[in-house]
Design a protein around this motif. Structure first.
Motif, short mmCIF file in Angstrom:
data_model
loop_
_atom_site.label_atom_id
_atom_site.label_comp_id
_atom_site.label_asym_id
_atom_site.label_seq_id
_atom_site.Cartn_x
_atom_site.Cartn_y
_atom_site.Cartn_z
N LEU A 258 0.73 -1.43 -0.04
CA LEU A 258 -0.04 -0.16 -0.12
C LEU A 258 0.81 1.84 0.40
O LEU A 258 0.16 2.06 -0.54
CB LEU A 258 -1.00 -0.10 1.27
CG LEU A 258 -2.09 -1.28 1.15
CD1 LEU A 258 -3.37 -1.13 2.35
CD2 LEU A 258 -3.09 -1.29 0.06
N GLY A 259 2.13 1.34 -0.10
CA GLY A 259 3.04 2.55 -0.02
C GLY A 259 3.69 2.53 -0.93
O GLY A 259 4.06 3.50 -1.37
N ARG B 170 4.22 3.63 -5.16
CA ARG B 170 3.74 4.97 -5.53
C ARG B 170 2.36 4.50 -6.58
O ARG B 170 2.17 3.27 -6.87
CB ARG B 170 5.05 5.21 -6.77
CG ARG B 170 4.26 6.81 -7.35
CD ARG B 170 5.63 6.69 -9.01
NE ARG B 170 6.77 6.15 -8.34
CZ ARG B 170 7.55 7.06 -7.65
NH1 ARG B 170 7.70 8.79 -7.29
NH2 ARG B 170 9.15 6.53 -7.68
N SER C 144 -0.42 4.01 -5.23
CA SER C 144 -1.58 3.76 -4.03
C SER C 144 -2.42 4.33 -3.44
O SER C 144 -2.67 5.90 -3.53
CB SER C 144 -0.66 3.22 -2.56
OG SER C 144 -1.44 2.51 -2.09
N PRO D 42 -2.44 5.03 0.79
CA PRO D 42 -1.14 5.09 1.31
C PRO D 42 -1.40 5.48 3.09
O PRO D 42 -0.51 4.84 3.43
CB PRO D 42 -0.90 6.29 0.53
CG PRO D 42 -1.72 6.37 0.18
CD PRO D 42 -2.71 5.64 0.18
N TRP D 43 -2.36 6.05 3.23
CA TRP D 43 -2.51 6.37 4.16
C TRP D 43 -2.58 5.08 5.80
O TRP D 43 -3.16 5.35 6.44
CB TRP D 43 -3.48 7.52 5.04
CG TRP D 43 -5.14 7.42 4.12
CD1 TRP D 43 -4.90 7.77 2.32
CD2 TRP D 43 -5.84 6.18 4.37
NE1 TRP D 43 -6.04 7.04 1.72
CE2 TRP D 43 -6.96 6.17 3.25
CE3 TRP D 43 -6.10 5.65 5.25
CZ2 TRP D 43 -7.78 5.84 3.39
CZ3 TRP D 43 -7.72 5.09 5.83
CH2 TRP D 43 -8.28 5.27 4.45
N PRO E 252 4.10 5.37 6.49
CA PRO E 252 4.64 5.56 5.56
C PRO E 252 6.38 5.57 5.10
O PRO E 252 7.04 6.36 4.74
CB PRO E 252 4.40 7.18 5.53
CG PRO E 252 5.07 7.97 6.81
CD PRO E 252 3.83 6.37 8.10
N SER F 212 7.20 6.03 1.12
CA SER F 212 7.30 7.08 1.15
C SER F 212 8.22 7.80 1.62
O SER F 212 9.38 9.21 0.30
CB SER F 212 6.52 7.88 1.24
OG SER F 212 4.85 7.03 1.45
N ARG G 268 11.31 6.55 -0.98
CA ARG G 268 11.41 7.53 -1.94
C ARG G 268 12.06 8.18 -2.21
O ARG G 268 12.49 8.98 -2.60
CB ARG G 268 9.92 7.45 -2.43
CG ARG G 268 9.70 5.69 -3.86
CD ARG G 268 7.79 5.91 -4.67
NE ARG G 268 7.48 7.52 -3.69
CZ ARG G 268 6.86 5.62 -3.06
NH1 ARG G 268 6.37 4.77 -2.75
NH2 ARG G 268 5.48 6.13 -1.99
N HIS H 238 2.09 12.10 8.62
CA HIS H 238 1.45 10.54 8.79
C HIS H 238 2.12 9.99 9.47
O HIS H 238 1.19 8.92 10.06
CB HIS H 238 2.33 10.51 7.68
CG HIS H 238 1.48 8.97 6.49
ND1 HIS H 238 1.11 8.81 5.03
CD2 HIS H 238 0.35 7.83 6.86
CE1 HIS H 238 0.95 7.48 4.96
NE2 HIS H 238 0.78 7.34 6.20
N TRP I 151 -0.66 7.76 11.97
CA TRP I 151 -0.29 6.57 12.78
C TRP I 151 -0.73 5.73 13.44
O TRP I 151 -1.23 4.77 13.76
CB TRP I 151 0.19 6.31 11.04
CG TRP I 151 -0.72 4.65 10.28
CD1 TRP I 151 -1.38 4.40 9.67
CD2 TRP I 151 0.09 3.40 11.55
NE1 TRP I 151 -1.03 3.63 10.11
CE2 TRP I 151 -0.63 2.07 10.38
CE3 TRP I 151 1.30 2.97 11.83
CZ2 TRP I 151 -0.60 1.47 11.15
CZ3 TRP I 151 1.29 1.44 12.44
CH2 TRP I 151 0.57 0.13 12.25
#
Lengths: 249, 232
Positions: free
Chosen positions: B174-175, B177, B179, B182-183, B187, B190, B193, B212, B216
């Motif tokens: 889900l992380g 690019r 997605s 993504p939340w 992360p 992310s 990246r 984030h 989370w």
């Protein structure tokens, strides 16, 4: 300490292990919880301690300092006896030497450097007893405390119970070995079919004709006096410091 | 609480349970730095991603080491909040040690190089600071995920392992690019990246990653606290 309408079950859809438990324990009293295996004795004790939470009802006036000797001491830990007791002293905010008197009194001296996992059942039980007594408990809960103890150590349990109740604490003990004779003056509770039955002859409220007699004893004889009074069938309501002179009445 | 934390760290180290995750960490670091050198920010970004599931596993192991009855004794002694906090603190300290190892490991093997001439890669010091942030964010996320997989929450071993594996896989999948959700996961991808880009991420990007992660973790710890309320 009061049990008010306690209901408990281990899972949402499971049968109730305990139903509608109503009981009160006065300071300075010993309660022996009886019942066959699986009746719910340990469950009741763990509710009293506060490690289980009732599904319904509430336990009020639980003393602040609670000592709990579980039915099986968790010996599968990578500590020696002295490491464990010193760590538990520190966890309680006590100096590490707080365990030393109990190590001596419970005869753990020759096992201080023995890993917990290598202790015999009885010795592990003594370690469990020692950790519960590091700070003087207002509530002491002993789940089958005689299990695995040798004859010499068995006599220690009533002495310790008398000391805790003599200081105004409450003691709850479960027993299925018939050792309760060593606890004179104890109230008997029986857990049967999920319900708590109190022994009618041990009404903690006492008789209507009871009077309260205040007695002063030497500090060093206090424990013995409490035991003797209980053995004679009297109820010891508490032990306190003699702050002010007692007036003649 | 400090004494209980110390007792739990000591118990975990002496139990030998640290060995499997430590071997896994060394294997990951060997793969990461065995094939050549890269910029500090890029190397540390991917190091944090690869460590994430191992850190979550380590947290679960730390929280599961103590027998249930001993945990109840501790809870009785210090209260439920401090008992839970001491467990998380012990796990965070040990996971922090692993992160420190991961930060130091590439240097003896020359796994990190300076910025290439003519590139916009951040200087080494900036890359190291970004790496510290990346590992810190991975540690927080792993702490929260590991806590949710602990035996005190799942009661049995198998559900805990399922949550751990599923959570770790989802954090990667889900992380990715593109997605759409993504939340739903911390992360870590992310962050990797952002640190692996040609130039250093700007302050807004970093702030977004921190917020984030914190949000989370706040949700995950709230669930942990709620699930633990009736379970000792």
């Amino acid at each position: 300490m009061r049990f008010e309408g306690i209901w408990f079950r281990y899972a949402r859809r499971a049968d109730w292990t305990l139903r509608g438990v109503e009981a009160t324990v006065e300071p300075g009293r010993t309660v022996v919880v009886l019942g066959h295996n699986g009746a719910g004795k340990s469950t009741l004790l763990q509710l009293a301690v506060g490690v289980l939470h009732p599904g319904r009802g509430v336990i009020r006036d639980r003393p602040r300092v609670v000592g709990w000797v579980p039915e099986r001491f968790p010996a599968a830990q990578p500590f020696t006896t002295v490491d464990y007791l010193r760590s538990m002293s520190a966890v309680r905010g006590l100096p590490v030497t707080a365990a030393d008197p109990w190590i001596e009194r419970l005869g753990l001296g020759e096992h201080v450097d023995t890993p917990l996992a290598d202790l015999s059942k009885g010795t592990a039980q003594k370690v469990g007893l020692a950790q519960a007594l590091l700070a003087p408990p207002g509530l002491l809960v002993l789940d089958e405390p005689w299990e695995g103890l040798d004859a010499a150590s068995r006599t220690l349990v009533p002495q310790i119970v008398a000391e805790v109740t003599g200081a105004g604490g409450v003691v709850l003990v479960s027993d299925h070995r018939g050792e309760v004779a060593g606890l004179p003056g104890a109230i008997h509770w029986t857990v049967r079919d999920g319900e708590l039955h109190r022994d009618a002859t041990d009404d903690p409220g006492g008789g209507e004709d009871d009077v309260v007699v205040e007695v002063a004893v030497a500090r060093r004889e206090a424990d013995e006096a409490v035991v003797r009074l209980r053995a004679s069938g009297h109820r010891v309501l508490g032990v306190r410091e003699k702050h002010t002179p007692v007036e003649d009445r | 609480m400090i004494a209980l934390t110390r007792m739990r760290v000591t118990g975990f180290v002496r139990s030998g349970r640290a060995l499997p995750p430590l071997i896994a960490v060394l294997a990951v670091l060997s793969l990461l730095y065995g094939g050549g050198a890269s910029s500090a920010s890029s190397a540390y970004g991917y190091s944090a991603v690869m460590l994430f599931p191992i850190l979550a596993w380590l947290v679960k192991l730390v929280l599961d080491t103590e027998p249930d009855v001993q945990r109840r004794l501790a809870r009785l002694t210090v209260g439920p909040v401090r008992e839970a906090a001491a467990g998380l603190l012990a796990a965070a300290l040990l996971a922090g040690g692993v992160c420190l190892l991961a930060m130091v490991a590439p240097w003896p093997f020359r796994g990190i190089r300076g910025p290439l001439a003519g590139s916009t890669e951040p200087p080494v010091l900036t890359g190291v600071l970004l790496g510290v942030l990346a590992h810190l964010l991975a540690l927080l996320g792993a702490l929260a995920l590991g806590a949710l997989t602990a035996r005190v929450v799942t009661r049995r071993v198998l559900p805990g392992v399922v949550v751990l594996v599923t959570g770790s896989v989802l954090a990667i999948v889900l992380g990715l690019r593109g997605s759409v959700v993504p939340w739903l996961v911390p992360p870590v991808m992310s962050t990797a990246r952002a640190l692996g880009a040609e130039s250093a991420p700007d302050a807004g990007t970093l702030a977004g990653l921190v917020v984030h992660t914190l949000l989370w973790c706040a949700v995950a710890f709230a669930i942990y606290g709620r699930l633990r309320r009736g379970r000792s």
